[in-house]
Design a protein around this motif. Structure first.
Motif, PDB file in Angstrom:
ATOM      1  N   ARG A   1       0.846  -1.180   0.000  1.00 17.16           N
ATOM      2  CA  ARG A   1       0.000   0.000   0.000  1.00 17.16           C
ATOM      3  C   ARG A   1       0.884   1.234   0.000  1.00 17.16           C
ATOM      4  NH1 ARG A   1      -5.355   1.093   2.149  1.00 17.16           N
ATOM      5  NH2 ARG A   1      -5.452  -1.130   2.448  1.00 17.16           N
ATOM      6  N   ALA A   2       0.473   2.218  -0.760  1.00 18.26           N
ATOM      7  CA  ALA A   2       1.221   3.474  -0.800  1.00 18.26           C
ATOM      8  C   ALA A   2       1.129   4.157   0.563  1.00 18.26           C
ATOM      9  CB  ALA A   2       0.644   4.377  -1.879  1.00 18.26           C
ATOM     10  N   LYS A   3       2.210   4.786   0.979  1.00 15.08           N
ATOM     11  CA  LYS A   3       2.204   5.539   2.238  1.00 15.08           C
ATOM     12  C   LYS A   3       1.579   6.902   2.036  1.00 15.08           C
ATOM     13  CE  LYS A   3       6.073   3.190   4.257  1.00 15.08           C
ATOM     14  NZ  LYS A   3       7.326   3.273   4.957  1.00 15.08           N
ATOM     15  N   TYR A   4       1.740   7.441   0.837  1.00 13.51           N
ATOM     16  CA  TYR A   4       1.109   8.712   0.500  1.00 13.51           C
ATOM     17  C   TYR A   4       0.966   8.798  -1.012  1.00 13.51           C
ATOM     18  CZ  TYR A   4       5.570  10.590  -1.125  1.00 13.51           C
ATOM     19  OH  TYR A   4       6.721  10.796  -1.826  1.00 13.51           O
TER      20      TYR A   4
ATOM     21  N   SER B   1       0.013  18.493  -3.074  1.00 11.22           N
ATOM     22  CA  SER B   1       0.693  18.175  -1.822  1.00 11.22           C
ATOM     23  C   SER B   1       0.519  16.695  -1.483  1.00 11.22           C
ATOM     24  CB  SER B   1       0.134  19.047  -0.681  1.00 11.22           C
ATOM     25  OG  SER B   1      -1.228  18.751  -0.484  1.00 11.22           O
ATOM     26  N   PRO B   2       1.415  16.154  -0.645  1.00 12.42           N
ATOM     27  CA  PRO B   2       1.291  14.746  -0.248  1.00 12.42           C
ATOM     28  C   PRO B   2      -0.004  14.520   0.528  1.00 12.42           C
ATOM     29  CG  PRO B   2       3.440  15.623   0.348  1.00 12.42           C
ATOM     30  CD  PRO B   2       2.611  16.776  -0.091  1.00 12.42           C
ATOM     31  N   LEU B   3      -0.639  13.393   0.265  1.00 10.06           N
ATOM     32  CA  LEU B   3      -1.911  13.040   0.884  1.00 10.06           C
ATOM     33  C   LEU B   3      -1.753  11.670   1.534  1.00 10.06           C
ATOM     34  CD1 LEU B   3      -4.956  13.893   1.069  1.00 10.06           C
ATOM     35  CD2 LEU B   3      -5.292  12.622  -1.044  1.00 10.06           C
ATOM     36  N   THR B   4      -1.961  11.587   2.849  1.00 10.18           N
ATOM     37  CA  THR B   4      -1.884  10.314   3.579  1.00 10.18           C
ATOM     38  C   THR B   4      -3.281   9.922   4.043  1.00 10.18           C
ATOM     39  OG1 THR B   4      -1.577  11.345   5.738  1.00 10.18           O
ATOM     40  CG2 THR B   4       0.427  10.933   4.435  1.00 10.18           C
ATOM     41  N   ILE B   5      -3.393   8.733   4.602  1.00  7.58           N
ATOM     42  CA  ILE B   5      -4.674   8.277   5.148  1.00  7.58           C
ATOM     43  C   ILE B   5      -5.198   9.285   6.173  1.00  7.58           C
ATOM     44  CG2 ILE B   5      -5.723   6.522   6.657  1.00  7.58           C
ATOM     45  CD1 ILE B   5      -5.501   5.379   3.961  1.00  7.58           C
ATOM     46  N   ALA B   6      -4.307   9.827   6.994  1.00  2.73           N
ATOM     47  CA  ALA B   6      -4.711  10.787   8.023  1.00  2.73           C
ATOM     48  C   ALA B   6      -5.254  12.085   7.421  1.00  2.73           C
ATOM     49  CB  ALA B   6      -3.536  11.091   8.941  1.00  2.73           C
ATOM     50  N   ASP B   7      -4.861  12.405   6.201  1.00  2.00           N
ATOM     51  CA  ASP B   7      -5.298  13.636   5.546  1.00  2.00           C
ATOM     52  C   ASP B   7      -6.638  13.497   4.830  1.00  2.00           C
ATOM     53  OD1 ASP B   7      -2.885  14.937   6.252  1.00  2.00           O
ATOM     54  OD2 ASP B   7      -1.903  14.049   4.503  1.00  2.00           O
TER      55      ASP B   7
ATOM     56  N   GLY C   1      -4.139   6.455  -6.561  1.00  2.00           N
ATOM     57  CA  GLY C   1      -2.746   6.305  -6.153  1.00  2.00           C
ATOM     58  C   GLY C   1      -2.462   5.059  -5.335  1.00  2.00           C
ATOM     59  N   GLY C   2      -3.497   4.301  -4.985  1.00  2.00           N
ATOM     60  CA  GLY C   2      -3.292   3.071  -4.236  1.00  2.00           C
ATOM     61  C   GLY C   2      -3.292   3.240  -2.729  1.00  2.00           C
ATOM     62  N   LEU C   3      -3.685   4.397  -2.247  1.00  2.00           N
ATOM     63  CA  LEU C   3      -3.772   4.620  -0.803  1.00  2.00           C
ATOM     64  C   LEU C   3      -4.964   3.866  -0.228  1.00  2.00           C
ATOM     65  CD1 LEU C   3      -2.178   6.295   1.269  1.00  2.00           C
ATOM     66  CD2 LEU C   3      -3.780   8.157   0.870  1.00  2.00           C
ATOM     67  N   LEU C   4      -6.053   3.814  -0.992  1.00  2.00           N
ATOM     68  CA  LEU C   4      -7.254   3.054  -0.655  1.00  2.00           C
ATOM     69  C   LEU C   4      -7.675   2.264  -1.888  1.00  2.00           C
ATOM     70  CD1 LEU C   4      -9.654   5.725   0.943  1.00  2.00           C
ATOM     71  CD2 LEU C   4      -8.473   3.921   2.156  1.00  2.00           C
ATOM     72  N   SER C   5      -8.308   1.136  -1.676  1.00  2.00           N
ATOM     73  CA  SER C   5      -8.908   0.438  -2.814  1.00  2.00           C
ATOM     74  C   SER C   5     -10.295   1.040  -3.037  1.00  2.00           C
ATOM     75  CB  SER C   5      -9.036  -1.061  -2.527  1.00  2.00           C
ATOM     76  OG  SER C   5     -10.032  -1.289  -1.547  1.00  2.00           O
TER      77      SER C   5
END
Length: 91
Positions: free
Chosen positions: A8-11, A18-24, A47-51
Motif C-alpha cells: 500500500r502506498a504511504k502517501y 501536496s502529499p496526501l496520507t490516510i490521516a489527511d 494512487g493506491g492509498l485506498l482500494s
C-alpha cells in the motif's frame, strides 16, 4: 496457509499537489462533499492509498457514485465535481 500481503502506498499526491496520507483524507463521517474532498478520495484510490472497495465502505458511497466523481474529473477537471454545475456537464 499463506496470506496475501498487498503493498500500500504511504502517501499519494493530492489534487492540490501536496502529499496526501490516510490521516489527511476526509473524516469517515463526512456528509457534505465539497470538490476538494471528492478529489482527495479519487486521488487516494487512483494512487493506491485506498482500494475502491475500501473507499466506498469507508464513506458509504456506491461504486457508481465514486465512478461518477472519477469520470467528472477525467472529463472536466475539478470543476466537473461541482454539484451546482452538474447540469452544464451532462450530455
Amino acid at each position: 496457509m499463506t496470506e496475501q500481503i498487498r503493498s500500500r502506498a504511504k502517501y499519494v499526491i493530492g489534487p492540490d499537489g501536496s502529499p496526501l496520507t490516510i490521516a489527511d483524507l476526509p473524516p469517515t463521517t463526512t456528509k457534505r462533499w465539497v470538490i476538494r474532498r471528492k478529489a482527495e478520495v479519487v486521488a487516494a484510490v487512483r494512487g493506491g492509498l485506498l482500494s475502491l472497495e475500501e473507499a466506498c465502505s469507508r464513506y458509504t458511497l456506491t461504486v457508481e457514485e465514486y465512478l461518477s466523481w472519477q469520470s467528472s474529473i477525467d472529463r472536466h477537471g475539478l470543476a466537473g465535481l461541482r454539484a451546482t454545475k452538474l447540469q452544464d456537464y451532462r450530455n
